[in-house]
Design a protein around this motif. Structure first.
Motif, PDB file in Angstrom:
ATOM      1  N   VAL A   1       0.840  -1.102   0.017  1.00  0.00           N
ATOM      2  CA  VAL A   1      -0.127  -0.035   0.073  1.00  0.00           C
ATOM      3  C   VAL A   1       0.972   1.113  -0.098  1.00  0.00           C
ATOM      4  O   VAL A   1       1.637   1.445   0.944  1.00  0.00           O
ATOM      5  CB  VAL A   1      -0.845   0.019   1.096  1.00  0.00           C
ATOM      6  CG1 VAL A   1      -1.810   1.368   0.984  1.00  0.00           C
ATOM      7  CG2 VAL A   1      -1.775  -1.351   1.169  1.00  0.00           C
ATOM      8  N   GLN A   2       1.027   1.663  -0.921  1.00  0.00           N
ATOM      9  CA  GLN A   2       1.700   3.135  -1.102  1.00  0.00           C
ATOM     10  C   GLN A   2       0.652   4.286  -1.038  1.00  0.00           C
ATOM     11  O   GLN A   2      -0.588   4.190  -0.931  1.00  0.00           O
ATOM     12  CB  GLN A   2       2.457   3.324  -2.547  1.00  0.00           C
ATOM     13  CG  GLN A   2       3.437   2.178  -2.782  1.00  0.00           C
ATOM     14  CD  GLN A   2       4.676   2.292  -1.682  1.00  0.00           C
ATOM     15  OE1 GLN A   2       4.431   3.195  -0.900  1.00  0.00           O
ATOM     16  NE2 GLN A   2       5.705   1.408  -1.992  1.00  0.00           N
ATOM     17  N   PRO A   3       1.109   5.692  -0.720  1.00  0.00           N
ATOM     18  CA  PRO A   3       0.258   6.699  -0.597  1.00  0.00           C
ATOM     19  C   PRO A   3      -0.993   6.914  -1.477  1.00  0.00           C
ATOM     20  O   PRO A   3      -1.972   7.227  -1.035  1.00  0.00           O
ATOM     21  CB  PRO A   3       1.099   7.984  -0.781  1.00  0.00           C
ATOM     22  CG  PRO A   3       2.381   7.251   0.006  1.00  0.00           C
ATOM     23  CD  PRO A   3       2.546   6.024  -0.736  1.00  0.00           C
ATOM     24  N   ASP A   4      -0.815   6.437  -2.799  1.00  0.00           N
ATOM     25  CA  ASP A   4      -1.907   6.768  -3.343  1.00  0.00           C
ATOM     26  C   ASP A   4      -2.092   5.416  -4.533  1.00  0.00           C
ATOM     27  O   ASP A   4      -2.788   5.397  -5.746  1.00  0.00           O
ATOM     28  CB  ASP A   4      -1.679   7.935  -4.522  1.00  0.00           C
ATOM     29  CG  ASP A   4      -0.686   7.927  -5.166  1.00  0.00           C
ATOM     30  OD1 ASP A   4       0.114   7.052  -5.147  1.00  0.00           O
ATOM     31  OD2 ASP A   4      -0.288   8.810  -6.004  1.00  0.00           O
ATOM     32  N   ARG A   5      -1.782   4.186  -3.996  1.00  0.00           N
ATOM     33  CA  ARG A   5      -1.726   3.159  -4.890  1.00  0.00           C
ATOM     34  C   ARG A   5      -1.622   1.821  -3.949  1.00  0.00           C
ATOM     35  O   ARG A   5      -0.971   1.971  -3.097  1.00  0.00           O
ATOM     36  CB  ARG A   5      -0.614   3.002  -6.069  1.00  0.00           C
ATOM     37  CG  ARG A   5      -0.773   1.992  -6.888  1.00  0.00           C
ATOM     38  CD  ARG A   5       0.466   2.112  -8.161  1.00  0.00           C
ATOM     39  NE  ARG A   5       0.178   1.274  -9.342  1.00  0.00           N
ATOM     40  CZ  ARG A   5      -0.698   1.318 -10.242  1.00  0.00           C
ATOM     41  NH1 ARG A   5      -1.416   2.701 -10.312  1.00  0.00           N
ATOM     42  NH2 ARG A   5      -0.813   0.731 -11.248  1.00  0.00           N
ATOM     43  N   VAL A   6      -2.411   0.811  -4.595  1.00  0.00           N
ATOM     44  CA  VAL A   6      -2.590  -0.523  -3.679  1.00  0.00           C
ATOM     45  C   VAL A   6      -2.048  -1.766  -4.854  1.00  0.00           C
ATOM     46  O   VAL A   6      -2.711  -1.722  -5.864  1.00  0.00           O
ATOM     47  CB  VAL A   6      -3.982  -0.915  -2.986  1.00  0.00           C
ATOM     48  CG1 VAL A   6      -3.805  -2.204  -2.501  1.00  0.00           C
ATOM     49  CG2 VAL A   6      -4.398   0.261  -2.258  1.00  0.00           C
ATOM     50  N   THR A   7      -1.111  -2.570  -4.496  1.00  0.00           N
ATOM     51  CA  THR A   7      -0.985  -3.723  -5.200  1.00  0.00           C
ATOM     52  C   THR A   7      -1.119  -4.823  -4.263  1.00  0.00           C
ATOM     53  O   THR A   7      -0.378  -4.982  -3.526  1.00  0.00           O
ATOM     54  CB  THR A   7       0.476  -3.387  -5.957  1.00  0.00           C
ATOM     55  OG1 THR A   7       0.978  -2.333  -6.632  1.00  0.00           O
ATOM     56  CG2 THR A   7       0.943  -4.830  -6.995  1.00  0.00           C
ATOM     57  N   ILE A   8      -1.724  -5.771  -5.012  1.00  0.00           N
ATOM     58  CA  ILE A   8      -2.223  -7.186  -4.368  1.00  0.00           C
ATOM     59  C   ILE A   8      -1.524  -8.049  -4.874  1.00  0.00           C
ATOM     60  O   ILE A   8      -1.716  -8.565  -6.212  1.00  0.00           O
ATOM     61  CB  ILE A   8      -3.563  -7.247  -4.242  1.00  0.00           C
ATOM     62  CG1 ILE A   8      -4.182  -6.296  -3.637  1.00  0.00           C
ATOM     63  CG2 ILE A   8      -3.970  -8.596  -3.587  1.00  0.00           C
ATOM     64  CD1 ILE A   8      -5.720  -6.179  -3.467  1.00  0.00           C
ATOM     65  N   GLY A   9      -0.446  -8.914  -4.193  1.00  0.00           N
ATOM     66  CA  GLY A   9       0.308  -9.989  -4.781  1.00  0.00           C
ATOM     67  C   GLY A   9       1.113  -9.526  -6.291  1.00  0.00           C
ATOM     68  O   GLY A   9       1.737  -8.704  -6.431  1.00  0.00           O
TER      69      GLY A   9
ATOM     70  N   GLY B   1      -0.519  -8.879  -8.730  1.00  0.00           N
ATOM     71  CA  GLY B   1      -1.499  -8.306  -9.221  1.00  0.00           C
ATOM     72  C   GLY B   1      -3.098  -8.595  -8.889  1.00  0.00           C
ATOM     73  O   GLY B   1      -2.957 -10.035  -8.218  1.00  0.00           O
ATOM     74  N   PRO B   2      -3.918  -7.875  -8.948  1.00  0.00           N
ATOM     75  CA  PRO B   2      -4.053  -6.571  -9.545  1.00  0.00           C
ATOM     76  C   PRO B   2      -3.574  -5.291  -8.726  1.00  0.00           C
ATOM     77  O   PRO B   2      -3.022  -5.495  -7.731  1.00  0.00           O
ATOM     78  CB  PRO B   2      -5.556  -6.295  -9.556  1.00  0.00           C
ATOM     79  CG  PRO B   2      -6.131  -7.068  -8.474  1.00  0.00           C
ATOM     80  CD  PRO B   2      -5.200  -8.202  -8.185  1.00  0.00           C
ATOM     81  N   ALA B   3      -3.515  -4.193  -9.428  1.00  0.00           N
ATOM     82  CA  ALA B   3      -2.873  -2.943  -8.820  1.00  0.00           C
ATOM     83  C   ALA B   3      -4.116  -2.036  -9.020  1.00  0.00           C
ATOM     84  O   ALA B   3      -4.798  -1.914  -9.992  1.00  0.00           O
ATOM     85  CB  ALA B   3      -1.789  -2.257  -9.405  1.00  0.00           C
ATOM     86  N   PHE B   4      -4.034  -1.045  -8.042  1.00  0.00           N
ATOM     87  CA  PHE B   4      -5.412  -0.099  -8.021  1.00  0.00           C
ATOM     88  C   PHE B   4      -4.588   1.286  -7.866  1.00  0.00           C
ATOM     89  O   PHE B   4      -4.420   1.504  -6.840  1.00  0.00           O
ATOM     90  CB  PHE B   4      -6.592  -0.412  -7.179  1.00  0.00           C
ATOM     91  CG  PHE B   4      -6.930  -1.675  -7.093  1.00  0.00           C
ATOM     92  CD1 PHE B   4      -8.259  -1.941  -7.945  1.00  0.00           C
ATOM     93  CD2 PHE B   4      -6.425  -2.974  -6.515  1.00  0.00           C
ATOM     94  CE1 PHE B   4      -8.627  -3.334  -8.043  1.00  0.00           C
ATOM     95  CE2 PHE B   4      -7.079  -4.124  -6.593  1.00  0.00           C
ATOM     96  CZ  PHE B   4      -8.131  -4.439  -7.371  1.00  0.00           C
ATOM     97  N   GLY B   5      -4.727   2.182  -8.724  1.00  0.00           N
ATOM     98  CA  GLY B   5      -4.173   3.575  -8.560  1.00  0.00           C
ATOM     99  C   GLY B   5      -5.222   4.562  -8.021  1.00  0.00           C
ATOM    100  O   GLY B   5      -6.712   4.267  -7.947  1.00  0.00           O
ATOM    101  N   CYS B   6      -5.017   5.703  -7.642  1.00  0.00           N
ATOM    102  CA  CYS B   6      -6.010   6.628  -7.155  1.00  0.00           C
ATOM    103  C   CYS B   6      -6.733   6.344  -5.897  1.00  0.00           C
ATOM    104  O   CYS B   6      -7.818   6.634  -5.765  1.00  0.00           O
ATOM    105  CB  CYS B   6      -6.807   7.278  -8.604  1.00  0.00           C
ATOM    106  SG  CYS B   6      -6.037   7.917  -9.754  1.00  0.00           S
ATOM    107  N   VAL B   7      -5.973   5.534  -5.324  1.00  0.00           N
ATOM    108  CA  VAL B   7      -6.539   5.174  -3.925  1.00  0.00           C
ATOM    109  C   VAL B   7      -5.621   5.564  -3.055  1.00  0.00           C
ATOM    110  O   VAL B   7      -4.410   5.266  -2.782  1.00  0.00           O
ATOM    111  CB  VAL B   7      -6.740   3.313  -3.817  1.00  0.00           C
ATOM    112  CG1 VAL B   7      -7.169   2.938  -2.501  1.00  0.00           C
ATOM    113  CG2 VAL B   7      -7.628   3.078  -5.204  1.00  0.00           C
TER     114      VAL B   7
END
Length: 607
Positions: free
Chosen positions: A351-359, A361-367
């Motif tokens: 979990v980065q300040p504005d991005r989440v990556t799970i394993g 993949g997948p990755a979710f931006g603007c979060v």
């Protein structure tokens, strides 16, 4: 609804914990009443006074400076602001480090230096603040506006009629640069620079021509309207999808863990992380560079995760987990102990300040991190298996071997006594070196601050940073642990601490050299000239201000020195020189040094 940068009153709560939310998060954005509508007298309607009012408005009440002919008029106008105090430093590097330490406490810091000779001197400190995501306003007094665009050669330059050398250097280590050489653009450039520093949580550079700060201008004739910064928001669809995917990933795990990282500070996500820890029941660890941002009194806290040099039993739990969530991590060669962490990407949620990556993949931006952690806390199933495993294998740390109180002092005995000093009314600053490892093992009581500079790792940082941090929080007593080699780099500004009436305690660990470098790669260059450090500080003291020093060689002398510092000299700056054997290091430094050495000495890849 927009959020407004607060007035200075909003930034000075009665507790003295100024603009500092719990658990090390940084906050510079406060609720505020609208600015006063009254006009300002013509003599105060100047660029210099406008900049001063803007700094006060965002919570900066102390500016660290070194005078030079290009910034003298600007300093006059900063001094004239009643709510702003100018702290004169011994050199520009320390002024920058002080602004860094101040920003760690207040949420934003500022320094003022002169053109090029001052700017390039402070540059190293600004680079460190950039690496640590600290909003810092670096103000430089620049050449007379009439000299721009001419072929004149000025002093404090490299002898060319090109004034952009300093600017080009700052472009790499700041997120915005403003060169103010006319009054018409000054208002907009100052506001843009300051608001950008707050939004990006990075340093900015403002150069102001030396002939402009004192000139009245109608633009500056009214109190400035408070900044209005639209808050960042998550993409709701992306947030919902990320929370759903993460909850599914973690809820099927048998023994998941949470690990807090340093970017929780810039994401302002410390409270959301604790919310998730409470809801999940997972074992909670912290990366070394995030120490102080995760409450160590949390009932599921298992220690510092630092690979092979983790605190006892922490690495075993983290690396054996079948799922781990890292909130704001930085995996560099130092934090990964020479790239030797036993982690698997497919098991990790990053979990980065504005991005989440799970394993993988997948990755979710603007979060946004804080939205994600808070949302996940509502979807996660309680699972305390990892913590129970930790509790099952945990064996309390042994005490250092008892020694005759008159025998030479050992470092592990020193830090046992430092541990006993810590409370909610203290803060610890650890210098680059073996203090990194010894201070990591300190157990922080609730409310105890903690700072060190791991990403940039510039030796000497702690002297200036201690000055700035203590100036920002006068109600806390700062305890700084500094090695002799690092101290020699920036020692002069002990004088500024005494001058400001600070009551810091510095433990100067004298082991005769650059011990951290010795454990990476030894050589004669790691041995330094020994100083009489207490005599050095006494010379700086020179009978002005409250200062007390002690030189200790054994536990008995240490106990007496600490007792004096905490009682008779509790209102004084206290400097305790601790003389230890040159090979007396933590076991963690020995392990870490050998692994970092191996990483540094990898042969070139075949071409």
């Amino acid at each position: 609804m927009d959020t407004v940068i607060g007035s200075i009153d909003a930034c000075n709560p009665a507790t003295g914990d100024i603009c500092r939310p719990p658990n090390g998060a940084v906050s510079t954005v406060q609720n505020s009443n609208p600015a006063h509508s009254t006009t300002i007298s013509p003599c105060d309607a100047t660029l210099g006074r406008y900049l001063a009012r803007r700094l006060v408005e965002i919570g900066v009440t102390d500016v660290f400076s070194v005078p030079g002919d290009f910034n003298l008029t600007l300093l006059d106008h900063l001094i004239a602001e009643p709510s702003l105090k100018l702290i004169g430093c011994c050199n520009e590097l320390n002024a920058g480090y002080a602004a860094d330490g101040y920003a760690r406490s207040r949420g934003v810091g500022a320094c003022v230096v002169t053109f090029t000779v001052g700017g390039l001197s402070v540059l190293n400190a600004i680079a460190g603040a950039y690496s640590e995501n600290l909003p810092l306003i670096c103000i430089v007094g620049g050449p007379n506006s009439n000299d721009y665009g001419t072929s004149r050669i000025l002093h404090h330059t490299i002898g060319l009629p090109d004034f952009t050398q300093e600017l080009r250097c700052f472009q790499a280590v700041t997120c915005y640069q403003a060169v103010i050489n006319n009054l018409e653009e000054a208002h907009e450039l100052i506001d843009t620079a300051i608001s950008t520093a707050l939004k990006e949580s990075k340093p900015v550079y403002i150069s102001i021509s030396c002939n402009l700060p004192a000139i009245p201008m109608p633009t500056f004739s009214r109190h400035p309207v408070p900044f209005s910064l639209a808050p960042k928001v998550s993409n709701q669809m992306g947030l919902d999808a990320a929370v759903e995917a993460a909850a599914e990933f973690l809820n099927k795990a048998v023994k998941p863990v949470l690990v807090g990282g340093p970017k929780m500070r810039v994401a302002k996500a410390a409270e959301a992380f604790v919310e998730l820890a409470d809801a999940s029941g997972y074992g909670v660890a912290v990366m070394p560079s995030a120490k102080g941002q995760v409450p160590e009194h949390h009932k599921h806290f298992i220690g510092t995760y630092w690979g092979a040099v983790s605190t006892a039993f922490c690495a075993e739990i983290v690396e054996s987990a079948d799922a781990y969530l890292f909130a704001g991590p930085i995996f560099n060669d130092y934090s990964s102990v020479g790239y030797s962490l036993l982690l698997k990407k497919e098991k990790a949620i990053i979990v980065q300040p504005d991005r989440v990556t799970i394993g993988n993949g997948p990755a979710f931006g603007c979060v946004l991190m804080k939205d994600f952690l808070s949302g996940l806390a509502k979807r996660i199933k309680h699972n305390n298996t990892a913590y129970e495993n930790y509790h099952r294998i945990f064996v309390p740390e042994g005490k250092p071997l008892r020694e005759n109180p008159k025998e030479p002092l050992r470092v592990n005995v020193l830090f046992q006594h430092i541990q006993n000093l810590l409370s909610s009314e203290t803060a610890v600053l650890a210098e680059t070196g073996d203090s990194w490892f010894n201070c990591q093992k300190l157990k922080l009581p609730e409310g105890c601050g903690y700072e060190f500079q791991m990403q940039y790792g510039s030796i000497g940082w702690s002297v200036g940073a201690t000055l700035g941090y203590a100036q920002a929080i006068p109600n806390k007593r700062v305890i700084a642990c500094i090695g002799d080699g690092s101290f020699q780099v920036t020692a002069q500004d002990v004088s500024t601490m005494i001058r400001c009436g600070q009551k810091t305690i510095i433990f100067l660990i004298n082991n005769g050299g650059y011990t951290i470098e010795v454990e990476i790669h030894d050589g004669p260059y790691n041995v330094i000239k020994n100083w009489n450090y207490t005599a050095f500080v006494e010379a700086i003291h020179n009978g002005e201000g409250k200062c007390w020093t002690a030189k200790v060689r054994c536990e008995d002398e240490l106990v007496k020195a600490i007792s004096t510092a905490m009682n008779e000299e509790k209102e004084s700056f206290c400097f305790i020189e601790v003389i230890v054997h040159k090979d007396d290091t933590s076991k963690e430094l020995l392990e870490w040094g050998s692994r970092v050495s191996a990483a540094n000495s990898r042969p070139p890849n075949p071409q």
